[in-house]
Design a protein around this motif. Structure first.
Motif, short mmCIF file in Angstrom:
data_model
loop_
_atom_site.label_atom_id
_atom_site.label_comp_id
_atom_site.label_asym_id
_atom_site.label_seq_id
_atom_site.Cartn_x
_atom_site.Cartn_y
_atom_site.Cartn_z
N THR A 29 0.83 -1.21 0.00
CA THR A 29 0.00 0.00 0.00
C THR A 29 0.86 1.26 0.00
O THR A 29 0.59 2.22 -0.73
CB THR A 29 -0.92 0.01 1.22
OG1 THR A 29 -1.75 -1.17 1.21
CG2 THR A 29 -1.83 1.23 1.22
N LEU A 30 1.92 1.27 0.80
CA LEU A 30 2.81 2.43 0.84
C LEU A 30 3.47 2.66 -0.52
O LEU A 30 3.58 3.81 -0.98
CB LEU A 30 3.88 2.23 1.91
CG LEU A 30 3.40 2.30 3.37
CD1 LEU A 30 4.51 1.87 4.32
CD2 LEU A 30 2.93 3.71 3.71
N SER A 31 3.89 1.60 -1.18
CA SER A 31 4.51 1.73 -2.49
C SER A 31 3.51 2.23 -3.52
O SER A 31 3.86 3.02 -4.41
CB SER A 31 5.09 0.38 -2.93
OG SER A 31 6.13 -0.03 -2.07
N LEU A 148 13.78 0.65 -2.32
CA LEU A 148 14.76 1.61 -1.78
C LEU A 148 15.50 2.32 -2.92
O LEU A 148 15.80 3.52 -2.83
CB LEU A 148 15.75 0.88 -0.88
CG LEU A 148 16.73 1.77 -0.09
CD1 LEU A 148 15.97 2.73 0.83
CD2 LEU A 148 17.69 0.90 0.71
N THR A 149 15.79 1.59 -3.99
CA THR A 149 16.41 2.20 -5.17
C THR A 149 15.51 3.25 -5.78
O THR A 149 15.97 4.33 -6.20
CB THR A 149 16.75 1.12 -6.21
OG1 THR A 149 17.64 0.17 -5.64
CG2 THR A 149 17.40 1.74 -7.44
N ALA A 184 6.86 13.43 -1.25
CA ALA A 184 5.95 12.47 -0.62
C ALA A 184 6.24 11.05 -1.09
O ALA A 184 6.21 10.10 -0.30
CB ALA A 184 4.50 12.84 -0.93
N ALA A 185 6.57 10.90 -2.38
CA ALA A 185 6.89 9.57 -2.91
C ALA A 185 8.15 9.02 -2.26
O ALA A 185 8.22 7.83 -1.94
CB ALA A 185 7.07 9.66 -4.43
N VAL A 186 9.16 9.87 -2.06
CA VAL A 186 10.39 9.43 -1.39
C VAL A 186 10.08 8.92 0.02
O VAL A 186 10.57 7.87 0.45
CB VAL A 186 11.41 10.58 -1.33
CG1 VAL A 186 12.60 10.19 -0.46
CG2 VAL A 186 11.88 10.95 -2.73
N VAL A 187 9.22 9.65 0.74
CA VAL A 187 8.86 9.25 2.10
C VAL A 187 8.12 7.92 2.09
O VAL A 187 8.44 7.00 2.87
CB VAL A 187 8.01 10.34 2.77
CG1 VAL A 187 7.48 9.85 4.12
CG2 VAL A 187 8.82 11.62 2.95
N PHE A 188 7.14 7.77 1.20
CA PHE A 188 6.36 6.53 1.14
C PHE A 188 7.22 5.34 0.76
O PHE A 188 7.09 4.25 1.34
CB PHE A 188 5.20 6.68 0.15
CG PHE A 188 4.04 7.49 0.68
CD1 PHE A 188 3.51 7.23 1.92
CD2 PHE A 188 3.50 8.51 -0.09
CE1 PHE A 188 2.44 7.97 2.41
CE2 PHE A 188 2.43 9.26 0.38
CZ PHE A 188 1.90 8.99 1.63
N TRP A 189 8.12 5.52 -0.21
CA TRP A 189 8.97 4.41 -0.62
C TRP A 189 9.98 4.06 0.47
O TRP A 189 10.30 2.88 0.65
CB TRP A 189 9.68 4.76 -1.92
CG TRP A 189 8.89 4.35 -3.14
CD1 TRP A 189 8.07 3.25 -3.25
CD2 TRP A 189 8.81 5.01 -4.40
NE1 TRP A 189 7.51 3.21 -4.49
CE2 TRP A 189 7.94 4.27 -5.23
CE3 TRP A 189 9.40 6.17 -4.91
CZ2 TRP A 189 7.65 4.64 -6.54
CZ3 TRP A 189 9.10 6.54 -6.21
CH2 TRP A 189 8.24 5.79 -7.02
N CYS A 190 10.49 5.05 1.19
CA CYS A 190 11.39 4.76 2.31
C CYS A 190 10.67 3.98 3.41
O CYS A 190 11.20 3.01 3.96
CB CYS A 190 11.97 6.05 2.87
SG CYS A 190 13.24 6.82 1.85
N LEU A 191 9.44 4.38 3.72
CA LEU A 191 8.66 3.66 4.73
C LEU A 191 8.36 2.24 4.28
O LEU A 191 8.39 1.29 5.08
CB LEU A 191 7.35 4.41 5.01
CG LEU A 191 7.48 5.76 5.72
CD1 LEU A 191 6.11 6.43 5.84
CD2 LEU A 191 8.09 5.58 7.11
N ALA A 192 8.07 2.07 2.99
CA ALA A 192 7.79 0.73 2.46
C ALA A 192 9.03 -0.16 2.56
O ALA A 192 8.92 -1.34 2.95
CB ALA A 192 7.31 0.82 1.01
#
Length: 248
Positions: A29-31, A148-149, A184-192
């Motif tokens: 979901t985060l991704s 992460l990439t 926001a995308a960077v944050v969501f992908w880092c959390l994922a």
């Protein structure tokens, strides 16, 4: 399986609903939210440009600002009744003229943005397969590295703010819808990716009865006959074992 007539059952991919439990939905979901943040941009809403570059871009010294992106831009319209400048978002984005130098930072930003979309989109789709297919620990971590990439590539796309158009003397660029979506995308992908590396949701064991029944259906389809005659259903004790067909 023990019995008088012993048969080796070879299963294919273990496909069932949420074999890793509900935790697999968290990184998926985060991704997805990060991927949506990238897709909703229209190409000319990345930043707000002000200063001398606006005159070079529009050819007018009366326009106070412009909304710019990696591929196009918009200019506001003056409303004398309100004495304000406003952008008509229903208007078509304008292409950049040859007077605007799309330097190496501009092209680098576009390249990293494209790569993040590819890595992030591929990783997002891959993660959603965990909701129906069993994955091994190694495959789960590989998906984490892919996400992460994507976050790293997306953060490097912000190099666009170092372009000549933004860094020219007397000019500046500020965050706008597109760049905020990138953040926001960077944050969501880092959390994922953190959710992936912190915990591997072990797949729930598949009941032995379900495997036998599935193998019986495969036997019918392949002409091998049912195994129910060889192993009575009453012999099952409800024991469970690790699922076969797991992606390692």
């Amino acid at each position: 399986i023990k019995g008088k007539n012993k048969r080796t059952i070879k299963m294919g991919i273990d496909c069932r609903f949420l074999p890793h439990g509900g935790y697999a939905l968290v990184p998926a979901t985060l991704s997805t939210m990060a991927w949506i943040c990238i897709l909703v941009q229209d190409g000319c809403d990345y930043a707000t440009l002000s200063g001398t570059s606006v005159e070079l871009l529009t050819g007018s010294d009366s326009i106070p600002y412009a909304e710019v992106g990696r591929t196009a831009y918009r200019t506001p319209v003056y409303y004398p009744d309100d004495n304000t400048w406003r952008v008509q978002y229903s208007d078509t984005c304008l292409d950049y003229s040859d007077f605007i130098n799309q330097d190496v930072w501009w092209k680098t930003s576009k390249a990293f943005s494209f790569l993040s979309l590819v890595f992030g989109g591929g990783g997002t789709i891959f993660l959603w397969f965990t909701t129906c297919i069993v994955f091994g620990r190694g495959t789960w971590r590989w998906a984490g590295f892919e996400i992460l990439t994507a976050a790293f590539m997306q953060s490097l796309s912000l190099l666009w703010f170092t372009t000549e158009m933004c860094s020219r003397e007397g000019s500046s660029c500020g965050l706008f819808f597109g760049s905020k979506c990138d953040l926001a995308a960077v944050v969501f992908w880092c959390l994922a990716s953190i959710a992936i590396f912190v915990k591997f949701p072990k797949p729930y064991p598949k009941p032995l009865r379900d495997e036998i029944e599935t193998a019986g259906m495969l036997g019918h389809a392949g002409g091998g006959g049912s195994i129910s005659n060889e192993i009575p259903m009453g012999d099952y004790t409800g024991s469970q074992r690790l699922p076969k067909g797991t992606f390692m």
